[in-house]
Design an enzyme around this catalytic site. Structure first.
Site, PDB file in Angstrom:
ATOM      1  CG  ASP A   1      -4.568  -8.227  -0.687  1.00  0.00           C
ATOM      2  OD1 ASP A   1      -3.468  -8.293  -0.113  1.00  0.00           O
ATOM      3  OD2 ASP A   1      -5.387  -7.317  -0.479  1.00  0.00           O
TER       4      ASP A   1
ATOM      5  CD  GLU B   1      -9.030  -8.090  -1.509  1.00  0.00           C
ATOM      6  OE1 GLU B   1      -8.107  -7.395  -1.924  1.00  0.00           O
ATOM      7  OE2 GLU B   1      -9.874  -7.665  -0.693  1.00  0.00           O
TER       8      GLU B   1
ATOM      9  CB  CYS C   1      -9.646  -2.646  -8.855  1.00  0.00           C
ATOM     10  SG  CYS C   1      -9.959  -3.737  -7.468  1.00  0.00           S
TER      11      CYS C   1
ATOM     12  CG  HIS D   1      -2.038  -1.048   0.967  1.00  0.00           C
ATOM     13  ND1 HIS D   1      -1.991  -2.283   1.538  1.00  0.00           N
ATOM     14  CD2 HIS D   1      -3.148  -1.033   0.196  1.00  0.00           C
ATOM     15  CE1 HIS D   1      -3.035  -2.987   1.133  1.00  0.00           C
ATOM     16  NE2 HIS D   1      -3.756  -2.259   0.323  1.00  0.00           N
TER      17      HIS D   1
HETATM   18  C1  PEP Z   1      -5.878  -5.721  -4.281  1.00  0.00           C
HETATM   19  O1  PEP Z   1      -5.638  -6.432  -3.307  1.00  0.00           O
HETATM   20  O2  PEP Z   1      -5.529  -6.004  -5.436  1.00  0.00           O
HETATM   21  C2  PEP Z   1      -6.607  -4.451  -4.093  1.00  0.00           C
HETATM   22  C3  PEP Z   1      -7.005  -3.742  -5.126  1.00  0.00           C
HETATM   23  O3  PEP Z   1      -6.831  -4.024  -2.814  1.00  0.00           O
HETATM   24  P1  PEP Z   1      -5.683  -3.356  -1.914  1.00  0.00           P
HETATM   25  O4  PEP Z   1      -4.490  -3.110  -2.793  1.00  0.00           O
HETATM   26  O5  PEP Z   1      -6.229  -2.104  -1.346  1.00  0.00           O
HETATM   27  O6  PEP Z   1      -5.440  -4.406  -0.872  1.00  0.00           O
HETATM   28 MG    MG Z   2      -6.622  -6.039  -1.443  1.00  0.00          MG
END
Ligand code: PEP
Ligand code: MG
Length: 623
Positions: free
Chosen positions: A502, A478, A549, A231
């Site tokens: 994830d 995910e 995403c 993140h």
């Molecule tokens: C992911 O896990 O791909 C996702 C879009 O969520 P985050 O990156 O916020 O965990």
């Molecule tokens: Mg995620």
């Protein structure tokens, strides 16, 4: 996407473990200032030329602080936590010194052993613990007092080896500084004082720290820790700050004020750059600006393939500061609004009114474009102080496998209720969808939906006008479990958003924010791709909307593969949209499908990487 995190050449003065040049070092200060080039993981593209601002520098002495008897236990707990954090840092430094020249390794290794010993049940720690109670002082004051008392005793020893005594006293002070830093650790909140145009370096940056960075002041970021799709990396990309993470040897080599060229595209950090490196960096900066201007022209053009297939390109949003960038990028709405920003860097929870205001601002800015709001996804690296207290299990031994995402929300339904209510109250302002993070079983969607409908009934009773039907409630796919059970989850959810970050982490058992295993983090691993394919097909069979995403969606080289797998909606960092659009506009869906079939026949990730690069090069040549 991956980089060799080893240093190419390291020509640095031996330093203390905190990166300061050691007194009496034969290399002295800055030495001959030859260029030192370090390699890390490129996480946010662009070039930065500036001076190093080193957050690992010890703070000026922490102010003395008295406490009451009632606070003794809490202070002792703070001390224990700071000792544990310091121990972890020293152990990490020890694994990292392998990248330094032998001479520096020989010097640092015994020093780090001495630090580790001082962080065990040493006189320093025992003495500080005692002082908290006897002197009624805060942990940092106790540490500083005890360290000074030990250093004074060492220096008063009768011994001819004065240099040795001085060194031992220094070591005690050094470890006290590390403890103090961990005890008073709010350095990033003070970053407003960072010199304009500086390149920030740190051992580690949390996503909450990154959210506080001002891209108008900070030219670049480099850290020892971190992975490509953690993140922190996502936040840095969102802010458009050129960044290199997982850059081993950095804090032992760079020091405040060093001139630096950081290349967030190649993943390199050049300290004391040569005139040739500087000239090349200036040229790259100009080329980067030209490329950006060229891509900006795509803003108004539709994202349509050569054979007329429309592809939805949306933006991910992590902090409201990104809204202008989303508008500039020509996004068709927000495909993933990570609401964690609302909960970060504060000690209490945002109430319904605060959330209504935040969502309303975003919906109004999006002016009728669709917005998918993901409810809170508290995860290991997303540190939410206000929640950590209420749910001790959150911090657990393995937070990524613990009470994360929807699991935590179902355990604390009042959090979910507030968030649902706030989202429903703004739903009239534009097309909204609600997304549940970290779903692994259909029952989680079902339970969340029950809460959702209950909240809606309550709001209607209160006279609130809500859309009918209610905004769709979707599930993030995910985890491998969710992907493999996607057909069952699809019966409960209104749409899917595939979170490849994830998904790759859990499938490959590789922490997405851990530099040590970054070379194994690979969304192109066939196991990850098969799960993407499986969940996409489960959604398409039911004609249910599905998007990707994760960070994969923003890589233009991967767009043909995702389209070939049946995906028609991608949500990504706003700055990635123009390049993704360029890719979409050069593709033919039948070609993409053929290409995806070929990729899915492969079992070797390296071969898949080769195929993907080859396909992308073919496109560039044709363009
Ligand atoms: C992911 O896990 O791909 C996702 C879009 O969520 P985050 O990156 O916020 O965990
Ligand atoms: Mg995620």
């Amino acid at each position: 996407m991956k980089a060799d995190p080893d240093a190419e050449t390291v020509v640095s003065a031996p330093r203390g473990a905190d990166g300061r040049a050691r007194a009496g070092s034969p290399h002295g200060r800055r030495g001959a200032a030859r260029e030192t080039r370090l390699k890390g993981i490129p996480v946010s593209p662009g070039i930065a030329i500036g001076a190093i601002f080193d957050t690992t520098e010890a703070p000026a002495e922490a102010p003395r602080r008295s406490i009451t008897a009632a606070e003794v236990e809490a202070e002792r707990q703070r001390l224990a936590e700071a000792v544990a954090a310091s121990r972890k840092q020293v152990a990490k430094l020890k694994t990292r010194i392998g990248v330094l020249p032998e001479e520096a390794q020989e010097e640092l290794s015994p020093l780090l052993d001495a630090y580790a010993m001082m962080l065990a049940n040493s006189r320093l720690i025992r003495g500080a613990r005692k002082r908290i109670e006897s002197d009624l002082v805060a942990a940092e004051t106790a540490v500083q007092d005890e360290a000074e008392s030990i250093a004074a005793a060492i220096l008063a020893t009768r011994d001819d080896d004065k240099t040795g005594l001085l060194r031992r006293a220094q070591e005690v002070r050094e470890i006290a500084r590390r403890l103090t830093r961990n005890l008073t650790a709010l350095p990033f909140r003070a970053l407003k004082d960072i010199p304009q145009g500086a390149i920030l370096i740190a051992e580690e940056l949390t996503p909450a720290d990154a959210a506080l960075l001002n891209p108008a002041r900070i030219a670049g970021v480099a850290t020892e820790e971190g992975g490509a799709d953690g993140h922190t990396a996502i936040m840095l990309r969102a802010l458009g700050i050129p960044s290199v993470l997982g850059c081993h040897g950095l804090t032992g080599t760079a020091r405040r004020g060093d001139p630096c060229v950081l290349d967030g595209t190649a993943g390199t950090v050049a300290l004391n750059p040569s005139p040739a490196t500087l000239a090349a960096a200036r040229e790259s900066l100009a080329a980067f600006a030209r490329e950006r201007a060229k891509l900006a022209k795509l803003r108004r053009l539709p994202a349509v393939t050569t054979d007329g297939e429309e592809v939805e390109l949306q933006a991910n949003l992590e902090i409201p500061a990104e809204l202008p960038l989303i508008a500039q990028a020509g996004a068709q709405g927000i495909g993933l609004l990570r609401t964690e920003f609302l909960f970060m860097n504060r000690e209490d929870l945002p109430d319904e009114e605060a959330q209504v205001a935040a969502y309303a601002e975003i919906l109004e800015a999006m002016d009728g474009e669709p917005v998918t709001i993901r409810v809170l996804d508290w995860g290991g690296e997303k540190d939410i102080e206000a929640l950590a207290e209420g749910i001790p299990a959150l911090g657990g031994p393995n937070p990524a496998l613990g009470l994360r995402g929807v699991r935590m929300l179902l355990k604390r339904p009042e959090l979910l209720e507030v968030q649902f209510a706030a989202i429903l109250r703004v739903a009239a302002k534009g097309p909204v969808r609600i997304l549940l993070p970290m779903v692994t079983i259909p029952a989680e969607v079902k339970q969340a939906r029950e809460i959702y409908e209950r909240v809606a009934r309550r709001l209607r009773r209160r006279g609130e006008r809500l859309p009918d039907p209610l905004p769709p409630l979707g599930a993030m796919i995910e985890t491998p479990g969710a992907a493999l059970a996607a057909d069952a989850i699809a019966l409960e959810a209104d749409f899917f958003a595939i979170g490849t970050n994830d998904l790759a982490m859990y499938t490959l058992a590789v922490d997405r924010s851990e530099a040590e295993v970054a070379h194994l983090y690979d969304p192109l691993h066939p196991a990850v791709l098969r799960l993407v394919q499986f969940s996409t097909e489960a959604a398409l069979r039911l004609r249910m909307p599905v998007s990707v995403c994760g960070e994969m969606a923003g890589n233009p080289r991967l767009v043909p593969l995702l389209l070939g797998l049946g995906i028609r909606s991608l949500s990504m960092n706003a700055s990635a949209i123009p390049r993704a659009k360029q890719a979409v506009r050069s593709l033919d869906i039948a070609d993409c499908a053929r290409f995806a079939r070929r990729v899915m026949e492969q079992s070797d990730p390296a071969r898949i990487q080769e195929l993907v690069m080859g396909f992308a090069e073919g496109l560039t040549e044709r363009a």
